[in-house]
Design a protein around this motif. Sequence first.
Motif, PDB file in Angstrom:
ATOM      1  N   VAL A 173       6.886  11.118   0.257  1.00 59.16           N
ATOM      2  CA  VAL A 173       8.051  11.569  -0.503  1.00 59.16           C
ATOM      3  C   VAL A 173       9.276  10.930   0.139  1.00 59.16           C
ATOM      4  CG1 VAL A 173       9.446  13.526  -1.215  1.00 59.16           C
ATOM      5  CG2 VAL A 173       6.950  13.745  -1.130  1.00 59.16           C
ATOM      6  N   VAL A 174       9.982  10.115  -0.630  1.00 58.97           N
ATOM      7  CA  VAL A 174      11.136   9.388  -0.124  1.00 58.97           C
ATOM      8  C   VAL A 174      12.413  10.112  -0.560  1.00 58.97           C
ATOM      9  CG1 VAL A 174      12.381   7.203  -0.112  1.00 58.97           C
ATOM     10  CG2 VAL A 174       9.871   7.213  -0.226  1.00 58.97           C
ATOM     11  N   ASN A 175      13.247  10.436   0.400  1.00 56.42           N
ATOM     12  CA  ASN A 175      14.547  11.039   0.122  1.00 56.42           C
ATOM     13  C   ASN A 175      15.520   9.914  -0.210  1.00 56.42           C
ATOM     14  OD1 ASN A 175      17.227  12.098   0.417  1.00 56.42           O
ATOM     15  ND2 ASN A 175      16.393  13.813   1.587  1.00 56.42           N
ATOM     16  N   GLU A 176      15.915   9.848  -1.453  1.00 57.20           N
ATOM     17  CA  GLU A 176      16.758   8.735  -1.893  1.00 57.20           C
ATOM     18  C   GLU A 176      18.179   8.833  -1.344  1.00 57.20           C
ATOM     19  OE1 GLU A 176      15.598   6.174  -3.200  1.00 57.20           O
ATOM     20  OE2 GLU A 176      13.596   6.938  -3.647  1.00 57.20           O
TER      21      GLU A 176
ATOM     22  N   LEU B 134       0.838  -1.202   0.000  1.00 55.83           N
ATOM     23  CA  LEU B 134       0.000   0.000   0.000  1.00 55.83           C
ATOM     24  C   LEU B 134       0.873   1.251   0.000  1.00 55.83           C
ATOM     25  CD1 LEU B 134      -2.725  -1.035   2.616  1.00 55.83           C
ATOM     26  CD2 LEU B 134      -3.039  -0.826   0.137  1.00 55.83           C
ATOM     27  N   ALA B 135       1.914   1.246   0.821  1.00 59.15           N
ATOM     28  CA  ALA B 135       2.796   2.416   0.909  1.00 59.15           C
ATOM     29  C   ALA B 135       3.484   2.700  -0.421  1.00 59.15           C
ATOM     30  CB  ALA B 135       3.826   2.203   2.010  1.00 59.15           C
ATOM     31  N   ARG B 136       3.926   1.650  -1.109  1.00 57.57           N
ATOM     32  CA  ARG B 136       4.597   1.851  -2.393  1.00 57.57           C
ATOM     33  C   ARG B 136       3.674   2.549  -3.387  1.00 57.57           C
ATOM     34  NH1 ARG B 136       5.981  -3.768  -2.295  1.00 57.57           N
ATOM     35  NH2 ARG B 136       8.029  -4.155  -1.382  1.00 57.57           N
ATOM     36  N   THR B 137       2.432   2.065  -3.464  1.00 55.99           N
ATOM     37  CA  THR B 137       1.503   2.651  -4.430  1.00 55.99           C
ATOM     38  C   THR B 137       1.099   4.053  -4.013  1.00 55.99           C
ATOM     39  OG1 THR B 137       0.651   0.421  -4.823  1.00 55.99           O
ATOM     40  CG2 THR B 137      -0.610   2.239  -5.736  1.00 55.99           C
ATOM     41  N   CYS B 138       0.930   4.264  -2.726  1.00 55.42           N
ATOM     42  CA  CYS B 138       0.606   5.595  -2.236  1.00 55.42           C
ATOM     43  C   CYS B 138       1.715   6.582  -2.585  1.00 55.42           C
ATOM     44  CB  CYS B 138       0.373   5.546  -0.730  1.00 55.42           C
ATOM     45  SG  CYS B 138      -0.255   7.076  -0.016  1.00 55.42           S
ATOM     46  N   THR B 139       2.953   6.111  -2.553  1.00 51.90           N
ATOM     47  CA  THR B 139       4.098   6.958  -2.902  1.00 51.90           C
ATOM     48  C   THR B 139       4.030   7.400  -4.360  1.00 51.90           C
ATOM     49  OG1 THR B 139       5.480   5.865  -1.239  1.00 51.90           O
ATOM     50  CG2 THR B 139       6.623   7.059  -2.988  1.00 51.90           C
ATOM     51  N   VAL B 140       3.595   6.506  -5.235  1.00 47.73           N
ATOM     52  CA  VAL B 140       3.445   6.852  -6.656  1.00 47.73           C
ATOM     53  C   VAL B 140       2.494   8.031  -6.821  1.00 47.73           C
ATOM     54  CG1 VAL B 140       2.607   6.020  -8.890  1.00 47.73           C
ATOM     55  CG2 VAL B 140       3.972   4.507  -7.433  1.00 47.73           C
ATOM     56  N   TYR B 141       1.482   8.081  -5.974  1.00 42.62           N
ATOM     57  CA  TYR B 141       0.490   9.165  -6.027  1.00 42.62           C
ATOM     58  C   TYR B 141       0.973  10.437  -5.316  1.00 42.62           C
ATOM     59  CZ  TYR B 141      -3.302   6.359  -7.992  1.00 42.62           C
ATOM     60  OH  TYR B 141      -4.089   5.606  -8.845  1.00 42.62           O
ATOM     61  N   GLY B 142       2.101  10.363  -4.640  1.00 40.75           N
ATOM     62  CA  GLY B 142       2.612  11.524  -3.925  1.00 40.75           C
ATOM     63  C   GLY B 142       2.241  11.563  -2.462  1.00 40.75           C
ATOM     64  N   GLY B 143       1.651  10.476  -1.959  1.00 41.87           N
ATOM     65  CA  GLY B 143       1.261  10.435  -0.556  1.00 41.87           C
ATOM     66  C   GLY B 143       2.440  10.356   0.400  1.00 41.87           C
TER      67      GLY B 143
ATOM     68  N   ILE C 168      11.535   9.509   5.015  1.00 40.14           N
ATOM     69  CA  ILE C 168      10.224   9.486   4.380  1.00 40.14           C
ATOM     70  C   ILE C 168       9.367  10.612   4.942  1.00 40.14           C
ATOM     71  CG2 ILE C 168       8.118   8.134   4.036  1.00 40.14           C
ATOM     72  CD1 ILE C 168       9.876   5.615   4.350  1.00 40.14           C
ATOM     73  N   LYS C 169       8.800  11.414   4.053  1.00 36.08           N
ATOM     74  CA  LYS C 169       7.875  12.473   4.450  1.00 36.08           C
ATOM     75  C   LYS C 169       6.459  12.033   4.115  1.00 36.08           C
ATOM     76  CE  LYS C 169       6.588  17.277   3.468  1.00 36.08           C
ATOM     77  NZ  LYS C 169       6.875  18.472   2.629  1.00 36.08           N
ATOM     78  N   GLY C 170       5.564  12.158   5.050  1.00 31.88           N
ATOM     79  CA  GLY C 170       4.171  11.782   4.834  1.00 31.88           C
ATOM     80  C   GLY C 170       3.622  11.126   6.081  1.00 31.88           C
ATOM     81  N   LEU C 171       2.402  10.870   6.069  1.00 25.42           N
ATOM     82  CA  LEU C 171       1.433  10.813   4.994  1.00 25.42           C
ATOM     83  C   LEU C 171       0.965  12.225   4.609  1.00 25.42           C
ATOM     84  CD1 LEU C 171      -0.365   8.848   3.261  1.00 25.42           C
ATOM     85  CD2 LEU C 171      -2.022   8.989   5.094  1.00 25.42           C
ATOM     86  N   ILE C 172       0.915  12.482   3.293  1.00 22.58           N
ATOM     87  CA  ILE C 172       0.433  13.745   2.770  1.00 22.58           C
ATOM     88  C   ILE C 172      -1.015  13.526   2.339  1.00 22.58           C
ATOM     89  CG2 ILE C 172       0.820  15.563   1.079  1.00 22.58           C
ATOM     90  CD1 ILE C 172       3.779  14.537   0.958  1.00 22.58           C
ATOM     91  N   TYR C 173      -1.922  14.253   2.971  1.00 31.41           N
ATOM     92  CA  TYR C 173      -3.341  13.904   2.889  1.00 31.41           C
ATOM     93  C   TYR C 173      -3.954  13.997   1.493  1.00 31.41           C
ATOM     94  CZ  TYR C 173      -3.482  14.138   8.033  1.00 31.41           C
ATOM     95  OH  TYR C 173      -3.273  13.944   9.366  1.00 31.41           O
TER      96      TYR C 173
END
Length: 204
Positions: free
Chosen positions: A86-89, A75-84, A94-99
């Motif tokens: 933000v992962v600092n590579e 779930l987290a991986r897919t949410c990240t695709v949507y911008g929920g 990890i920043k979020g959850l962004i509502y």
Amino acid sequence: MREIKVPYFSQWETPAMTLAVLADGPSALRHDPLWCNSGAETIEEYVRWAANGCGMACLKMILAARGEAHSTISLARTCTVYGGYVVNEIDGSIKGLIYAPFVTFVVERFGLRAEVMTNIQTVDIPKILSRQRFFMASVHPSIRWPDSEPPSKGGHLVLVTDGSNGVIRFHNPSGHDETNQEDVMLSLASFDRFFANRGVAVTF
């Protein structure tokens, strides 16, 4: 109280690990014997996400309530695709959850109805739950010790399933024992001390 049976899930695969995480930090999760159930490909991925997983644990509980099974990190991986998230590579933070992007994610992927809510008073939660089935509420993580005085509000998400008769009922993804994990009940006044007046209302 409304009789809604909502399955409980911790944000770590072994719910009893909370005190170890509090004592030793996320690295304690390297010893979680059930980490493979999270959907993580490596223990490093699990450790990185589990400490940020309260929102996905809440979503996992919502989806389980309608009979769907999903791993937390998928779930987290897919949410990240949507911008929920933000992962600092560079440093892995990890920043979020962004509502707002989270709402887009759950609407598009799961057909849920969701709404970001801000400037919400605790006394308004029962009214929200009369229209929506769940409320993901931003609270201070020390809500696991309801008699404590939190240093601030917010920073953690719990899944509120009911609010009636002056009581808020919720599942806490980072509760450390049975009394503060599943179907926790606090008075409106007690909940208010931890509640940051924002969250996401979700329904099927």
